[in-house]
Design a protein around this motif. Structure first.
Motif, PDB file in Angstrom:
ATOM      1  N   UNK A  62       0.971  -0.892   0.087  1.00  0.00           N
ATOM      2  CA  UNK A  62       0.307  -0.031   0.190  1.00  0.00           C
ATOM      3  C   UNK A  62       0.779   1.258  -0.201  1.00  0.00           C
ATOM      4  N   UNK A  63       2.065   1.433   1.055  1.00  0.00           N
ATOM      5  CA  UNK A  63       3.520   2.541   0.650  1.00  0.00           C
ATOM      6  C   UNK A  63       3.422   2.482  -1.020  1.00  0.00           C
ATOM      7  N   UNK A  64       4.359   1.429  -1.032  1.00  0.00           N
ATOM      8  CA  UNK A  64       4.766   1.724  -2.563  1.00  0.00           C
ATOM      9  C   UNK A  64       4.060   1.860  -3.121  1.00  0.00           C
ATOM     10  N   UNK A 116       0.481  12.753   4.939  1.00  0.00           N
ATOM     11  CA  UNK A 116      -1.541  12.614   4.731  1.00  0.00           C
ATOM     12  C   UNK A 116      -1.562  11.347   4.533  1.00  0.00           C
ATOM     13  N   UNK A 117      -1.107  10.478   3.152  1.00  0.00           N
ATOM     14  CA  UNK A 117      -1.472   9.277   3.110  1.00  0.00           C
ATOM     15  C   UNK A 117      -1.360   8.223   4.144  1.00  0.00           C
ATOM     16  N   UNK A 118      -0.188   8.568   5.233  1.00  0.00           N
ATOM     17  CA  UNK A 118      -1.311   7.507   5.958  1.00  0.00           C
ATOM     18  C   UNK A 118      -0.657   7.816   6.722  1.00  0.00           C
ATOM     19  N   UNK A 142      -9.792  16.146  10.269  1.00  0.00           N
ATOM     20  CA  UNK A 142      -8.509  17.435   9.519  1.00  0.00           C
ATOM     21  C   UNK A 142      -7.346  16.610   8.342  1.00  0.00           C
ATOM     22  N   UNK A 143      -7.372  15.367   9.295  1.00  0.00           N
ATOM     23  CA  UNK A 143      -6.022  14.686   8.104  1.00  0.00           C
ATOM     24  C   UNK A 143      -6.961  13.719   7.240  1.00  0.00           C
ATOM     25  N   UNK A 146      -6.973  16.414   5.364  1.00  0.00           N
ATOM     26  CA  UNK A 146      -5.342  16.990   4.568  1.00  0.00           C
ATOM     27  C   UNK A 146      -5.668  16.239   3.020  1.00  0.00           C
ATOM     28  N   UNK A 147      -5.909  14.741   3.323  1.00  0.00           N
ATOM     29  CA  UNK A 147      -6.236  13.920   2.271  1.00  0.00           C
ATOM     30  C   UNK A 147      -6.789  14.476   1.179  1.00  0.00           C
ATOM     31  N   UNK A 148      -8.078  14.973   1.467  1.00  0.00           N
ATOM     32  CA  UNK A 148      -8.883  15.127  -0.076  1.00  0.00           C
ATOM     33  C   UNK A 148      -8.057  16.203  -1.005  1.00  0.00           C
ATOM     34  N   UNK A 149      -7.693  16.978  -0.249  1.00  0.00           N
ATOM     35  CA  UNK A 149      -7.447  18.366  -0.692  1.00  0.00           C
ATOM     36  C   UNK A 149      -5.720  17.787  -1.861  1.00  0.00           C
TER      37      UNK A 149
END
Length: 152
Positions: A62-64, A116-118, A142-143, A146-149
């Motif tokens: 997922x992170x990769x 933001x993803x993590x 708020x996290x 942040x990702x949505x932007x």
């Protein structure tokens, strides 16, 4: 392109990791990094420890994938993510996100995008121990914002 993910119980040396990420790459003009640590207070309560769990294999994949997405969106040369698991104490390092690029703007943006993803999407489960007992930690509103932007 250097993309590297480590999920580990051991602590990490930020200076060493940054040196490795930029080693032998004369294109690098900027290195941006973020280090997250365990706070002693969260949501109004003292935190005596935090335990982090993950799903081996799925977490790294997922992170990769998100690092590959960052490399498409931003002109970067490399990225390194280290995320610790297991039992951690206040002030312990939890996560390192580091990005290299020719210029600071791309490096800053990619680092923030990855963090933001993590915080919201990476498959980790966090449990804090407080005076009132153990509790699971969810992503904050708020996290998610942040990702949505990023449109991710």
């Amino acid at each position: 392109m250097r993309l590297s993910v480590s999920i580990q119980t051991e602590d990490f040396d930020v200076s060493h990791e940054l040196a490795q990420l930029r080693a032998n790459d004369a294109r690098v003009g900027a290195v941006c990094s973020f280090v997250g640590t365990v706070r002693e207070r969260n949501e109004g309560s003292n935190v005596s420890s935090m335990e982090l769990e993950h799903y081996p294999g799925m977490t790294e994949k997922s992170i990769t994938a998100m690092m590959e997405e960052a490399s498409k969106r931003f002109d970067i040369h490399g990225a390194r993510v280290i995320h610790r698991i297991g039992l951690l104490q206040p002030q312990d390092q939890i996560v390192l996100v580091a990005v290299t690029s020719a210029h600071r703007g791309m490096s800053f943006q990619a680092c923030e995008f990855l963090m933001d993803y993590l915080k919201t999407q990476a498959p980790f489960w966090k449990k804090e121990v407080t005076p009132d007992g153990a509790r699971w930690v969810d992503a904050r509103v708020c996290d998610d914002a942040a990702l949505a932007r990023w449109g991710a």
